[in-house]
Enzyme design. Structure first.
Site, PDB file in Angstrom:
ATOM      1  N   THR A   1      -0.821   5.751   2.809  1.00 56.87           N
ATOM      2  CA  THR A   1      -2.021   4.960   3.111  1.00 56.87           C
ATOM      3  C   THR A   1      -1.727   4.112   4.336  1.00 56.87           C
ATOM      4  OG1 THR A   1      -2.668   4.861   0.780  1.00 56.87           O
ATOM      5  CG2 THR A   1      -3.611   3.195   2.229  1.00 56.87           C
TER       6      THR A   1
ATOM      7  N   ILE B   1       0.867  -1.177   0.000  1.00 57.28           N
ATOM      8  CA  ILE B   1       0.000   0.000   0.000  1.00 57.28           C
ATOM      9  C   ILE B   1       0.903   1.226   0.000  1.00 57.28           C
ATOM     10  CG2 ILE B   1      -2.039  -1.068   1.049  1.00 57.28           C
ATOM     11  CD1 ILE B   1      -1.155  -0.158   3.749  1.00 57.28           C
ATOM     12  N   ASP B   2       0.370   2.339  -0.479  1.00 56.42           N
ATOM     13  CA  ASP B   2       1.170   3.552  -0.625  1.00 56.42           C
ATOM     14  C   ASP B   2       1.723   4.042   0.709  1.00 56.42           C
ATOM     15  OD1 ASP B   2       0.536   3.538  -3.325  1.00 56.42           O
ATOM     16  OD2 ASP B   2      -1.171   4.886  -3.078  1.00 56.42           O
ATOM     17  N   MET B   3       2.778   4.829   0.628  1.00 53.97           N
ATOM     18  CA  MET B   3       3.445   5.354   1.826  1.00 53.97           C
ATOM     19  C   MET B   3       2.468   6.061   2.757  1.00 53.97           C
ATOM     20  SD  MET B   3       6.674   8.001   2.089  1.00 53.97           S
ATOM     21  CE  MET B   3       5.801   9.401   1.373  1.00 53.97           C
TER      22      MET B   3
ATOM     23  N   ARG C   1      -7.534   5.905  -5.630  1.00 53.73           N
ATOM     24  CA  ARG C   1      -7.223   7.318  -5.848  1.00 53.73           C
ATOM     25  C   ARG C   1      -7.577   7.744  -7.269  1.00 53.73           C
ATOM     26  NH1 ARG C   1      -1.075   7.650  -4.019  1.00 53.73           N
ATOM     27  NH2 ARG C   1      -1.403   9.882  -4.447  1.00 53.73           N
TER      28      ARG C   1
END
Length: 307
Positions: A143, A139-141, A240
């Site tokens: 998130t 998962i994104d930094m 997103r």
């Protein structure tokens, strides 16, 4: 590694600078790195070096020398991990905001992998190599929320197959701009690399991969909506991109939404991986894990309620 191309434009197609031309054909290489290679003379057009401003002409023959990558030594770093569940096959982590999942250029320490190496010792799957031991998805930094990590290759293959066939339950919670009218909805639009900005993803009908997001309104506010998004697929930046595509970008997402963030101190998008459900790789039983909303997210919801 040597790459060779012959420029062949179709009538009416945009004439590209050399860095953009190479970026459109080498998605795994960043534009800034390509510009550096051009500057260093590693790019030859018709046998001669060119400047970054050179516009590729029809019929040009391009040769690019990419130096072999040298993987840095990744070190174990003891750190506090919010462990939701752990056994001999898997470990579930509640990832905090601002933490990078695995080492990459610019982030070789302080990542979740560094902490996992200290916690799990040598018990991490090796399928994804030394830079991403145990990592089967990410998962994104910015998130937060549930992330599953595999301790052996058998577990890794089992979870990877569930991801491939979209059988894993993944529910995310987000705050989006605007007030959604429908209580539920589905965004079914393929996602691929952005045609110009290679660091971004976009709806890409021609070259994108299937992407499906189901959303459900949890609470409406004056200018925002609190939603639950359930992933049917798992493309990069899927929620997103999908929510922005229907006019409701995530609060705090300066990549796909407004550049100005209405809440001071907010770091990145308000997106939380709240629920992850899998078939256990050894027992065959369905298991579901949840992570509570982080404090910053709760604080924003309270502020919106009183707005």
């Amino acid at each position: 590694m040597t790459e060779e191309f012959k420029a062949e434009y179709t009538p009416g197609e945009e004439i590209l600078r050399i860095d953009r031309f190479l970026g459109s054909r080498l998605e795994q290489v960043s534009r800034s790195y390509l510009q550096k290679l051009v500057k260093d003379g590693a790019v030859l057009v018709n046998g001669k070096p060119v400047k970054s401003s050179y516009k590729v002409e029809n019929g040009d023959r391009i040769r690019l020398e990419i130096p072999d990558a040298v993987e840095p030594e990744i070190e174990a770093e003891p750190m506090a991990l919010d462990i939701l569940y752990e056994d001999s096959d898997i470990i579930l982590i509640n990832k905090p905001k601002g933490m990078v999942v695995h080492p990459a250029a610019g982030h070789y320490s302080g990542t979740l992998v560094n902490g996992l190496m200290a916690h799990c010792k040598n018990e991490l799957s090796g399928i994804n190599g030394v830079m991403r031991p145990g990592i089967v998805h990410r998962i994104d930094m910015d998130t937060t929320g549930v992330l599953i990590v595999c301790k052996n290759d058998k577990a890794h293959n089992a979870i990877a197959e569930q991801l491939k066939v979209h059988s894993i339950t993944r529910k995310y919670y987000a705050i989006v701009h605007g007030v959604l009218k429908a209580d539920t909805g589905t965004v079914n639009a393929p996602i691929g690399r952005h045609p110009v900005d290679r660091k971004k993803m976009s709806i890409n009908e021609k070259n994108g991969k299937e992407a499906v997001t189901h959303y459900r309104v949890l609470q409406r506010f004056r200018r925002f909506t609190f939603v639950e998004c359930q992933l049917e697929t798992g493309r990069t930046h899927q929620i997103r991109v999908h929510m922005a595509s229907i006019g409701h970008p995530l609060l705090g997402d300066q990549v796909y939404g407004p550049a100005k963030v209405p809440f001071s101190g907010l770091q990145g998008q308000t997106l939380h991986a709240g629920v992850l459900g899998i078939i256990h790789p050894s027992t065959g039983e369905y298991m579901e894990f949840t992570a509570p909303l982080p404090a910053y997210f709760e604080a924003i919801l309270k502020k919106l309620e009183t707005d």
